[in-house]
Write a protein that holds these residues in place. Sequence first.
Motif, mmCIF file in Angstrom:
data_model
loop_
_atom_site.group_PDB
_atom_site.id
_atom_site.type_symbol
_atom_site.label_atom_id
_atom_site.label_comp_id
_atom_site.label_asym_id
_atom_site.label_seq_id
_atom_site.Cartn_x
_atom_site.Cartn_y
_atom_site.Cartn_z
ATOM 1 N N LEU A 44 -31.540 -6.158 -34.843
ATOM 2 C CA LEU A 44 -32.472 -5.777 -35.704
ATOM 3 C C LEU A 44 -33.403 -4.767 -34.929
ATOM 4 C CD1 LEU A 44 -33.714 -8.642 -37.834
ATOM 5 C CD2 LEU A 44 -32.502 -6.499 -38.635
ATOM 6 N N LEU A 45 -33.876 -4.975 -33.476
ATOM 7 C CA LEU A 45 -34.637 -4.414 -32.765
ATOM 8 C C LEU A 45 -33.885 -3.253 -32.015
ATOM 9 C CD1 LEU A 45 -36.051 -7.099 -30.383
ATOM 10 C CD2 LEU A 45 -37.206 -5.825 -32.099
ATOM 11 N N ASN A 46 -32.625 -3.083 -31.893
ATOM 12 C CA ASN A 46 -31.873 -2.138 -31.692
ATOM 13 C C ASN A 46 -31.858 -0.991 -32.780
ATOM 14 O OD1 ASN A 46 -30.169 -0.645 -29.706
ATOM 15 N ND2 ASN A 46 -28.379 -1.449 -30.858
ATOM 16 N N GLN A 47 -31.518 -1.607 -33.889
ATOM 17 C CA GLN A 47 -31.585 -0.438 -35.165
ATOM 18 C C GLN A 47 -32.918 0.037 -35.287
ATOM 19 O OE1 GLN A 47 -29.520 0.704 -37.100
ATOM 20 N NE2 GLN A 47 -27.692 -0.311 -37.049
ATOM 21 N N SER A 48 -33.995 -0.844 -34.980
ATOM 22 C CA SER A 48 -35.341 -0.339 -35.248
ATOM 23 C C SER A 48 -35.826 0.590 -33.847
ATOM 24 C CB SER A 48 -36.424 -1.385 -35.376
ATOM 25 O OG SER A 48 -35.765 -2.299 -36.306
#
Length: 584
Positions: free
Chosen positions: A310-314
């Motif tokens: 999720l952090l990588n996508q964000s």
Amino acid sequence: MLRALLLILGLCISSTSAAAAPVSRDDPESADPGQAAISTAAGDAVVVTANPRASRAAVAVLKAGGSAVDALVSAQAVLAVVEPQSSGLAGGGFLMHWDARQQQLQVLDGREVAPLSSRPDDLLQPSGEPLPWREATSRPQAIGVPGTVALLWDVHQQHGRLPWATTLQPAIRLARDGFRPSPRLRRSIGIAQRIGVDHSPAFQALYLPGGQPPPANRPFRNPALARTLELLAKDGGPSFYNGELAQQILAGMAALQTDQPDFRGWSPADLAGYAVVQRSPLCHRLRSYRLCTVPPPSSGGLAVLQTLALLNQSNALSGPADPQTWRLLARAQAWADADRLYWVHDPKDGAIPTGPLLDPVYIQSRAIALQTSPAARPTPGLPPGLAAYPYALPEQSREQGTTHLAIVDGEGNLAAYTSSVETVFGSRHLVAGMVLNNQLTDFAFRPSINGQPVANRRRPGRRPVSSMAPMIVFERGQPLLSVGSPGGRSIPHVLSRVLLASLIWREPPARAVGLPHLSRRRNGLVLEQDPPLPWPVALDQLTPGDQPIRSQRLGSGTALLQKINGRWHGAADPRREGTALSAD
């Protein structure tokens, strides 16, 4: 203004912590106060465990020609003696093992199992309401059939080099001859006393002689545990489930049944039928890394993988000085928790959609939602391939009394192992000197809600969902990092932050374990008070806007190994008694 309020709250917590450690389902064990240095070590063979005696025993085994697995067995046996509040022979755990020669990654599930007499409503009151947490932890119905000894025996048969009995000798000596109890052990005894020990005369006699924890300046002995370890050394691991030890355990459980007639007891088949399960690792890519962890019935590894995805996508993987990274980390934790607490159960009851929950399209949709709706309370998502929600939304469960160790031997074999007895000293019941777990409180207390079943419901032969998440990270096909931590439901929160620091921020191991933690919980955002290393951002920049903030100590116990320039570097979390040592 917020910074001033946090400072006042921190002073209040500090002023009361010396008098009474916290007793709560989220944080029954606070961080050890006053630990100044972060223990580190480097070499070709390195050990990181939660206690210096366990680390020394593991190093001695490695120096005697033992493998990482031999060192693991010795360290866990010692921890059963010197850190009984967190793990022991009558608990359970998960192991990741990397065989360097075979180039093979193995996952062994030694999680506790509900006995055949279990019923879905075992932890409900006659009114149908759940038992109060403290009362439930002491019930014999909370004790699961232990898996630790079976796991250690099975992996030793596969990968051990030294005789089984040899690996147990350090623990036997410590239990028989005694050791001076550490401040953390004595503090944990006091916490157990506040949770409740009146139901266990055996606990009171051993750990509270005269109503007080054992003196710090005199050897503490556990002769019954010494005899148990001697039997295990002589007869092997199977004796725990079929031999003389099994008879002692069954007799102890029968005595509990006499005291609590509504407890239906255990049968010989409960012990004889226990089996370690070999499972396929759960792996996911993050940039150039392949992160591997244990699959269900643990939900912790899935949550770590989801959080980082999720952090990588964000696009929220910037450095630790960026407040936005910390804010999004807290949100990602909460969104990952919503999925894992809903979807994960014992795989015996059917497939769990771990692949769809990590699908890039699904992760992208969740990342968009957590950014565009920061005030929204996360709910479970519907991953690809599923048309409806099959379960009721459960209440959150927690586990606490846990330990982690990480070992690499001179041949590059790795053992990443997390084990637990659950709440501090488990159920506080003792048999043969062993602390009996209370892991079955990790099942949902309510098996159904409004007529719809809860996924993680209690049934005979099932393994409750766990947060334990030992991990091994690979780069270009070879191990780069091994990590794990205790911390109950917060384990994924701790590990996602540590991995973010290690892999993305490129922090060295000591800083990766020492930087502050945060934990997004149902009742707000918890920011670590007095972390080993200072917060790199101003705390008033971390307000989530939608939920309250509180500051408190967080008692993680991360054990980290990382390969840097061809050598393994270990770091132990200073929030407990962790110690890193080299066998070179």
